[in-house]
Write a protein that holds these residues in place. Structure first.
Motif, PDB file in Angstrom:
ATOM      1  N   THR A  10       0.802  -1.224   0.000  1.00  0.00           N
ATOM      2  CA  THR A  10       0.000   0.000   0.000  1.00  0.00           C
ATOM      3  C   THR A  10       0.831   1.269   0.000  1.00  0.00           C
ATOM      4  O   THR A  10       0.275   2.356  -0.001  1.00  0.00           O
ATOM      5  CB  THR A  10      -0.916   0.018   1.231  1.00  0.00           C
ATOM      6  N   LYS A 130       0.050   4.054   8.870  1.00  0.00           N
ATOM      7  CA  LYS A 130      -1.308   3.805   9.362  1.00  0.00           C
ATOM      8  C   LYS A 130      -1.794   2.469   8.812  1.00  0.00           C
ATOM      9  O   LYS A 130      -1.380   2.040   7.740  1.00  0.00           O
ATOM     10  CB  LYS A 130      -2.259   4.915   8.921  1.00  0.00           C
ATOM     11  N   HIS A 131      -2.661   1.838   9.565  1.00  0.00           N
ATOM     12  CA  HIS A 131      -3.267   0.596   9.102  1.00  0.00           C
ATOM     13  C   HIS A 131      -4.278   0.927   8.009  1.00  0.00           C
ATOM     14  O   HIS A 131      -5.208   1.701   8.214  1.00  0.00           O
ATOM     15  CB  HIS A 131      -3.959  -0.125  10.256  1.00  0.00           C
ATOM     16  N   GLU A 132      -4.057   0.358   6.816  1.00  0.00           N
ATOM     17  CA  GLU A 132      -4.921   0.635   5.676  1.00  0.00           C
ATOM     18  C   GLU A 132      -6.137  -0.288   5.673  1.00  0.00           C
ATOM     19  O   GLU A 132      -6.083  -1.423   6.156  1.00  0.00           O
ATOM     20  CB  GLU A 132      -4.143   0.455   4.364  1.00  0.00           C
ATOM     21  N   SER A 133      -7.236   0.219   5.123  1.00  0.00           N
ATOM     22  CA  SER A 133      -8.441  -0.584   4.996  1.00  0.00           C
ATOM     23  C   SER A 133      -8.167  -1.822   4.143  1.00  0.00           C
ATOM     24  O   SER A 133      -7.610  -1.719   3.056  1.00  0.00           O
ATOM     25  CB  SER A 133      -9.550   0.253   4.351  1.00  0.00           C
ATOM     26  N   GLY A 134      -8.498  -2.974   4.659  1.00  0.00           N
ATOM     27  CA  GLY A 134      -8.279  -4.210   3.934  1.00  0.00           C
ATOM     28  C   GLY A 134      -6.933  -4.858   4.192  1.00  0.00           C
ATOM     29  O   GLY A 134      -6.712  -6.011   3.813  1.00  0.00           O
ATOM     30  N   GLN A 135      -6.016  -4.133   4.832  1.00  0.00           N
ATOM     31  CA  GLN A 135      -4.694  -4.695   5.123  1.00  0.00           C
ATOM     32  C   GLN A 135      -4.791  -5.608   6.349  1.00  0.00           C
ATOM     33  O   GLN A 135      -5.411  -5.251   7.349  1.00  0.00           O
ATOM     34  CB  GLN A 135      -3.694  -3.572   5.390  1.00  0.00           C
ATOM     35  N   SER A 136      -4.180  -6.767   6.263  1.00  0.00           N
ATOM     36  CA  SER A 136      -4.242  -7.686   7.403  1.00  0.00           C
ATOM     37  C   SER A 136      -3.415  -7.124   8.562  1.00  0.00           C
ATOM     38  O   SER A 136      -2.430  -6.405   8.353  1.00  0.00           O
ATOM     39  CB  SER A 136      -3.706  -9.064   7.009  1.00  0.00           C
TER      40      SER A 136
END
Length: 221
Positions: A10, A130-136
């Motif tokens: 990402t 940042k934790h991305e949407s859909g990222q495990s």
């Protein structure tokens, strides 16, 4: 095909986030068993030549063709992933690169920082992550753990850390003095950094204030 989906990562390389991008890309390529194409461990297959009395067999030629096709496919797949996770201007710089190793070496020489700038990039990457949407969660944790490890390895002392944190909080108008301080080896002390930043702030204030020339001018008769 979406730029991000093309690689499975990402992070888009813009230059100042090279550390974060390279960590993500390296981890991804290792997972795909393709990292050794980047390091140069896997080189272009050599065509069999044989001798005047014993030319290459048909099988040797066929094996070579299969090997070169496989190498080309994987090499250009990696090149595509590198380009698709780079900003437009970096893509233009990479257009003449014909191997994944050349592209990786170019980006490393171009963007990998040392000293204070390296520490600044590490901390900036950590701050921006940042934790991305859909990222495990596992992928996210692997990325942040890698940054923590690299920050630990950098062994940044307390005063250097404060200088870097100070410079991270400055606005874009201080880019010149920030770059000047970060490129010094060793990184200047907090007192020296503050003096130079204060000098720059004073200069800005003078440029923004109304000129005093009109107050000194003599009215014409």
């Amino acid at each position: 095909m979406d730029r991000v989906e093309a690689s499975g990562i990402t992070v888009i390389l813009s230059g100042d986030n090279y550390d974060l991008w390279s960590e993500s890309m390296k981890s991804f390529l290792i997972g795909k068993k393709l990292w050794r194409y980047v390091t140069g461990d896997f080189t272009v297959p050599v065509r069999p030549v044989g001798t005047p009395t014993t030319p290459p067999t048909t099988k040797e030629i066929d094996d070579y063709r299969m090997a070169i096709d496989d190498w080309d496919s994987k090499n250009h797949t990696i090149l595509t992933w590198i380009r698709n996770t780079s900003s437009r201007n970096i893509q233009i710089q990479l257009r003449r690169m014909d191997t994944a190793k050349k592209a990786w070496d170019y980006l490393e020489n171009r963007f990998q920082a040392t000293g204070g700038m390296h520490h600044y990039q590490l901390l900036s990457s950590l701050h921006a992550l940042k934790h991305e949407s859909g990222q495990s969660i596992d992928d996210f944790f692997s990325t942040i753990q890698s940054l923590w490890d690299r920050i630990d390895e950098a062994n940044i002392d307390e005063e250097q850390l404060r200088v870097i944190q100070l410079l991270m909080k400055l606005g874009p108008e201080y880019e010149s003095v920030r770059g000047s301080l970060l490129h010094r080896d060793p990184l200047p002390s907090l007192d020296i950094a503050m003096k130079e930043i204060s000098f720059e702030a004073t200069r800005f204030a003078m440029l923004r204030s109304p000129t005093t020339d009109s107050a000194l001018a003599v009215p014409s008769s």
